[in-house]
Design a protein around this motif. Structure first.
Motif, PDB file in Angstrom:
ATOM      1  N   THR A  38       0.844  -1.193   0.000  1.00 17.58           N
ATOM      2  CA  THR A  38       0.000   0.000   0.000  1.00 17.58           C
ATOM      3  C   THR A  38       0.877   1.239   0.000  1.00 17.58           C
ATOM      4  N   ASP A  39       0.678   2.084  -1.007  1.00 19.77           N
ATOM      5  CA  ASP A  39       1.455   3.305  -1.187  1.00 19.77           C
ATOM      6  C   ASP A  39       0.609   4.478  -0.713  1.00 19.77           C
ATOM      7  N   PHE A  40       0.960   5.042   0.443  1.00 16.89           N
ATOM      8  CA  PHE A  40       0.312   6.264   0.926  1.00 16.89           C
ATOM      9  C   PHE A  40       1.069   7.429   0.308  1.00 16.89           C
ATOM     10  N   TYR A  41       0.389   8.236  -0.507  1.00 15.55           N
ATOM     11  CA  TYR A  41       1.051   9.279  -1.287  1.00 15.55           C
ATOM     12  C   TYR A  41       0.228  10.567  -1.258  1.00 15.55           C
ATOM     13  N   ALA A  42       0.828  11.636  -1.815  1.00 13.94           N
ATOM     14  CA  ALA A  42       0.113  12.895  -2.021  1.00 13.94           C
ATOM     15  C   ALA A  42       0.496  13.446  -3.391  1.00 13.94           C
ATOM     16  N   ASP A  43      -0.469  14.074  -4.053  1.00 21.49           N
ATOM     17  CA  ASP A  43      -0.209  14.601  -5.398  1.00 21.49           C
ATOM     18  C   ASP A  43       0.886  15.668  -5.413  1.00 21.49           C
ATOM     19  N   ASP A  70      -4.401   8.174  -1.447  1.00 21.42           N
ATOM     20  CA  ASP A  70      -4.136   9.605  -1.436  1.00 21.42           C
ATOM     21  C   ASP A  70      -4.381  10.100  -0.010  1.00 21.42           C
ATOM     22  N   VAL A  71      -3.305  10.527   0.678  1.00 22.76           N
ATOM     23  CA  VAL A  71      -3.444  10.894   2.091  1.00 22.76           C
ATOM     24  C   VAL A  71      -4.294  12.143   2.283  1.00 22.76           C
ATOM     25  N   ASP A  72      -4.343  13.012   1.273  1.00 19.10           N
ATOM     26  CA  ASP A  72      -5.176  14.210   1.410  1.00 19.10           C
ATOM     27  C   ASP A  72      -6.655  13.858   1.366  1.00 19.10           C
ATOM     28  N   ALA A  73      -7.010  12.901   0.529  1.00 21.95           N
ATOM     29  CA  ALA A  73      -8.411  12.489   0.406  1.00 21.95           C
ATOM     30  C   ALA A  73      -8.810  11.486   1.490  1.00 21.95           C
TER      31      ALA A  73
END
Length: 119
Positions: A38-43, A70-73
């Motif tokens: 699982t890749d927790f990322y941000a744009d 997407d950590v922001d969402a």
């Protein structure tokens, strides 16, 4: 390049990263697949963008299912896994969290990490 939306993520092939929206969807992916990276990322995150082709390659070439969050969402989901920085990779095997890696990683490092659980 094709982009996944939440509506077709459930039917996406496991050769492509699955875009996760919410805890229950991640739980389903972890339950239904033996090994999940699982890749927790941000744009807005530069290292996340550099990591993207690596996780796409791992999705296509290894037995692991790759999920992207997407950590922001999905702030609550990221918090529940203790994600403080991005990118953070969480590896699940047989439904349990077994590894957590923070920061940019090379393809070979990640491939060998996944290999420990898929072989």
């Amino acid at each position: 390049m094709a982009t996944d939306t939440a509506s077709d993520a459930g039917t996406a092939s496991t050769n492509e990263p699955l875009h996760v929206d919410g805890q229950s969807q991640l739980n389903d992916i972890v339950t239904e697949n033996e090994v999940v990276l699982t890749d927790f990322y941000a744009d807005w995150c530069g290292p996340c963008k550099m990591l993207e082709p690596v996780v796409e390659t791992l999705a296509a070439e290894t037995d692991a299912t790759v999920a992207k969050v997407d950590v922001d969402a999905n702030q609550q989901l990221a918090q529940s896994y203790g994600v403080r920085g991005v990118p953070t990779l969480v590896l699940f095997a047989d439904g349990e969290q077994v590894e957590e890696i923070v920061g940019m990683q090379g393809e070979e490092q990640l491939r060998s990490l996944v290999g420990r659980y898929t072989e």
